[in-house]
Design a protein around this motif. Structure first.
Motif, PDB file in Angstrom:
ATOM      1  N   GLY A  59       0.820  -1.203   0.000  1.00 46.42           N
ATOM      2  CA  GLY A  59       0.000   0.000   0.000  1.00 46.42           C
ATOM      3  C   GLY A  59       0.852   1.250   0.000  1.00 46.42           C
ATOM      4  N   ALA A  60       0.193   2.365  -0.279  1.00 45.88           N
ATOM      5  CA  ALA A  60       0.854   3.666  -0.271  1.00 45.88           C
ATOM      6  C   ALA A  60      -0.164   4.717   0.136  1.00 45.88           C
ATOM      7  CB  ALA A  60       1.427   3.988  -1.646  1.00 45.88           C
ATOM      8  N   GLY A  61       0.331   5.796   0.721  1.00 46.91           N
ATOM      9  CA  GLY A  61      -0.563   6.861   1.149  1.00 46.91           C
ATOM     10  C   GLY A  61       0.115   8.216   1.118  1.00 46.91           C
ATOM     11  N   LEU A  62      -0.701   9.245   1.019  1.00 49.73           N
ATOM     12  CA  LEU A  62      -0.228  10.625   1.036  1.00 49.73           C
ATOM     13  C   LEU A  62      -1.201  11.445   1.867  1.00 49.73           C
ATOM     14  CD1 LEU A  62       1.544  12.996  -0.010  1.00 49.73           C
ATOM     15  CD2 LEU A  62      -0.010  13.123  -1.963  1.00 49.73           C
ATOM     16  N   SER A  63      -0.687  12.193   2.838  1.00 51.06           N
ATOM     17  CA  SER A  63      -1.489  13.106   3.655  1.00 51.06           C
ATOM     18  C   SER A  63      -0.931  14.509   3.484  1.00 51.06           C
ATOM     19  CB  SER A  63      -1.422  12.714   5.135  1.00 51.06           C
ATOM     20  OG  SER A  63      -1.997  11.459   5.341  1.00 51.06           O
ATOM     21  N   VAL A  64      -1.798  15.439   3.079  1.00 49.72           N
ATOM     22  CA  VAL A  64      -1.377  16.820   2.841  1.00 49.72           C
ATOM     23  C   VAL A  64      -2.180  17.731   3.766  1.00 49.72           C
ATOM     24  CG1 VAL A  64      -1.227  18.667   1.134  1.00 49.72           C
ATOM     25  CG2 VAL A  64      -0.863  16.295   0.432  1.00 49.72           C
ATOM     26  N   PRO A  65      -1.504  18.513   4.620  1.00 46.11           N
ATOM     27  CA  PRO A  65      -2.227  19.404   5.520  1.00 46.11           C
ATOM     28  C   PRO A  65      -2.881  20.557   4.767  1.00 46.11           C
ATOM     29  CG  PRO A  65       0.130  19.757   5.720  1.00 46.11           C
ATOM     30  CD  PRO A  65      -0.057  18.595   4.803  1.00 46.11           C
ATOM     31  N   VAL A  66      -4.077  20.928   5.232  1.00 50.26           N
ATOM     32  CA  VAL A  66      -4.825  22.043   4.653  1.00 50.26           C
ATOM     33  C   VAL A  66      -5.179  22.978   5.803  1.00 50.26           C
ATOM     34  CG1 VAL A  66      -6.895  22.716   3.395  1.00 50.26           C
ATOM     35  CG2 VAL A  66      -5.765  20.556   2.858  1.00 50.26           C
ATOM     36  N   GLY A  67      -4.642  24.169   5.799  1.00 53.12           N
ATOM     37  CA  GLY A  67      -4.903  25.104   6.891  1.00 53.12           C
ATOM     38  C   GLY A  67      -4.239  24.650   8.176  1.00 53.12           C
ATOM     39  N   THR A  68      -4.873  24.981   9.310  1.00 47.54           N
ATOM     40  CA  THR A  68      -4.283  24.638  10.607  1.00 47.54           C
ATOM     41  C   THR A  68      -4.860  23.364  11.205  1.00 47.54           C
ATOM     42  OG1 THR A  68      -5.897  26.031  11.741  1.00 47.54           O
ATOM     43  CG2 THR A  68      -3.779  27.037  11.172  1.00 47.54           C
ATOM     44  N   GLN A  69      -6.040  22.906  10.748  1.00 46.48           N
ATOM     45  CA  GLN A  69      -6.668  21.746  11.377  1.00 46.48           C
ATOM     46  C   GLN A  69      -7.142  20.676  10.401  1.00 46.48           C
ATOM     47  OE1 GLN A  69      -9.499  24.185  13.684  1.00 46.48           O
ATOM     48  NE2 GLN A  69      -8.716  23.070  15.453  1.00 46.48           N
ATOM     49  N   GLY A  70      -6.988  20.866   9.121  1.00 49.22           N
ATOM     50  CA  GLY A  70      -7.492  19.897   8.152  1.00 49.22           C
ATOM     51  C   GLY A  70      -6.379  19.146   7.451  1.00 49.22           C
ATOM     52  N   THR A  71      -6.709  17.964   6.947  1.00 45.96           N
ATOM     53  CA  THR A  71      -5.771  17.143   6.186  1.00 45.96           C
ATOM     54  C   THR A  71      -6.528  16.431   5.072  1.00 45.96           C
ATOM     55  OG1 THR A  71      -4.479  16.730   8.189  1.00 45.96           O
ATOM     56  CG2 THR A  71      -4.063  15.289   6.324  1.00 45.96           C
ATOM     57  N   VAL A  72      -6.004  16.496   3.864  1.00 38.35           N
ATOM     58  CA  VAL A  72      -6.528  15.726   2.741  1.00 38.35           C
ATOM     59  C   VAL A  72      -5.641  14.498   2.607  1.00 38.35           C
ATOM     60  CG1 VAL A  72      -6.910  15.703   0.251  1.00 38.35           C
ATOM     61  CG2 VAL A  72      -7.415  17.757   1.562  1.00 38.35           C
ATOM     62  N   PHE A  73      -6.265  13.312   2.457  1.00 42.88           N
ATOM     63  CA  PHE A  73      -5.465  12.093   2.356  1.00 42.88           C
ATOM     64  C   PHE A  73      -5.911  11.238   1.180  1.00 42.88           C
ATOM     65  CE2 PHE A  73      -9.028  10.971   5.048  1.00 42.88           C
ATOM     66  CZ  PHE A  73      -9.412   9.730   4.565  1.00 42.88           C
ATOM     67  N   VAL A  74      -4.957  10.462   0.659  1.00 43.82           N
ATOM     68  CA  VAL A  74      -5.186   9.487  -0.411  1.00 43.82           C
ATOM     69  C   VAL A  74      -4.455   8.215   0.002  1.00 43.82           C
ATOM     70  CG1 VAL A  74      -4.819   8.951  -2.841  1.00 43.82           C
ATOM     71  CG2 VAL A  74      -5.265  11.297  -2.154  1.00 43.82           C
ATOM     72  N   ASN A  75      -5.147   7.081  -0.029  1.00 39.74           N
ATOM     73  CA  ASN A  75      -4.548   5.795   0.328  1.00 39.74           C
ATOM     74  C   ASN A  75      -4.910   4.754  -0.722  1.00 39.74           C
ATOM     75  OD1 ASN A  75      -3.197   6.115   2.893  1.00 39.74           O
ATOM     76  ND2 ASN A  75      -5.220   6.519   3.749  1.00 39.74           N
ATOM     77  N   GLY A  76      -3.993   3.837  -0.979  1.00 45.59           N
ATOM     78  CA  GLY A  76      -4.253   2.718  -1.872  1.00 45.59           C
ATOM     79  C   GLY A  76      -3.640   1.450  -1.304  1.00 45.59           C
ATOM     80  N   ASN A  77      -4.340   0.327  -1.444  1.00 47.62           N
ATOM     81  CA  ASN A  77      -3.877  -0.955  -0.920  1.00 47.62           C
ATOM     82  C   ASN A  77      -4.144  -2.060  -1.936  1.00 47.62           C
ATOM     83  OD1 ASN A  77      -3.203  -0.125   1.875  1.00 47.62           O
ATOM     84  ND2 ASN A  77      -5.376   0.356   1.933  1.00 47.62           N
ATOM     85  N   ALA A  78      -3.313  -3.089  -1.907  1.00 43.75           N
ATOM     86  CA  ALA A  78      -3.509  -4.265  -2.755  1.00 43.75           C
ATOM     87  C   ALA A  78      -3.174  -5.507  -1.940  1.00 43.75           C
ATOM     88  CB  ALA A  78      -2.630  -4.189  -3.991  1.00 43.75           C
ATOM     89  N   ASP A  79      -3.937  -6.568  -2.164  1.00 43.97           N
ATOM     90  CA  ASP A  79      -3.757  -7.841  -1.468  1.00 43.97           C
ATOM     91  C   ASP A  79      -3.647  -8.928  -2.538  1.00 43.97           C
ATOM     92  OD1 ASP A  79      -4.432  -9.211   1.441  1.00 43.97           O
ATOM     93  OD2 ASP A  79      -5.063 -10.451  -0.239  1.00 43.97           O
ATOM     94  N   PHE A  80      -2.519  -9.620  -2.572  1.00 41.34           N
ATOM     95  CA  PHE A  80      -2.282 -10.658  -3.577  1.00 41.34           C
ATOM     96  C   PHE A  80      -2.140 -12.004  -2.880  1.00 41.34           C
ATOM     97  CE2 PHE A  80      -0.284  -6.732  -5.098  1.00 41.34           C
ATOM     98  CZ  PHE A  80      -1.025  -6.537  -6.254  1.00 41.34           C
TER      99      PHE A  80
END
Length: 97
Positions: A59-80
């Motif tokens: 899996g991989a993920g990215l968290s980007v802060p927005v302002g002082t209290q918010g966060t936008v996140f993207v996550n992806g996972n794979a199971d083989f």
């Protein structure tokens, strides 16, 4: 896993990569007997899929802060695994209060 930069409030963006080997243990029976409620005397055997018990999960993920209290996140996972593979992802917004 590592920091990818910061915003004007000093909050850092986070990038992460995950890898895992999983081993399923326990009941491996994939068959059961079922009957309709209206006719309980008529039973049928139903078999499930036979999937492997060892899996590679990435899996991989990215968290980007927005302002002082918010966060936008993207996550992806794979199971083989043998007999079954899955891929999923999520996008969202977190607000810390």
């Amino acid at each position: 896993m590592g920091l990818a930069g910061s915003n004007i409030f000093g909050r850092e963006a986070l990038v992460e990569f995950r890898a895992n080997v999983a081993q399923d243990m326990g009941d491996r029976r994939g068959e059961t007997n079922v009957a309709l409620l209206g006719n309980p005397g008529f039973m049928q055997s139903v078999r499930g899929t036979k999937v492997g018990t060892t899996a590679l999960q990435i899996g991989a993920g990215l968290s980007v802060p927005v302002g002082t209290q918010g966060t936008v996140f993207v996550n992806g996972n794979a199971d083989f695994r043998d007999g079954a593979n899955s891929v999923n992802g999520s996008v969202g917004y977190r607000y810390d209060f």
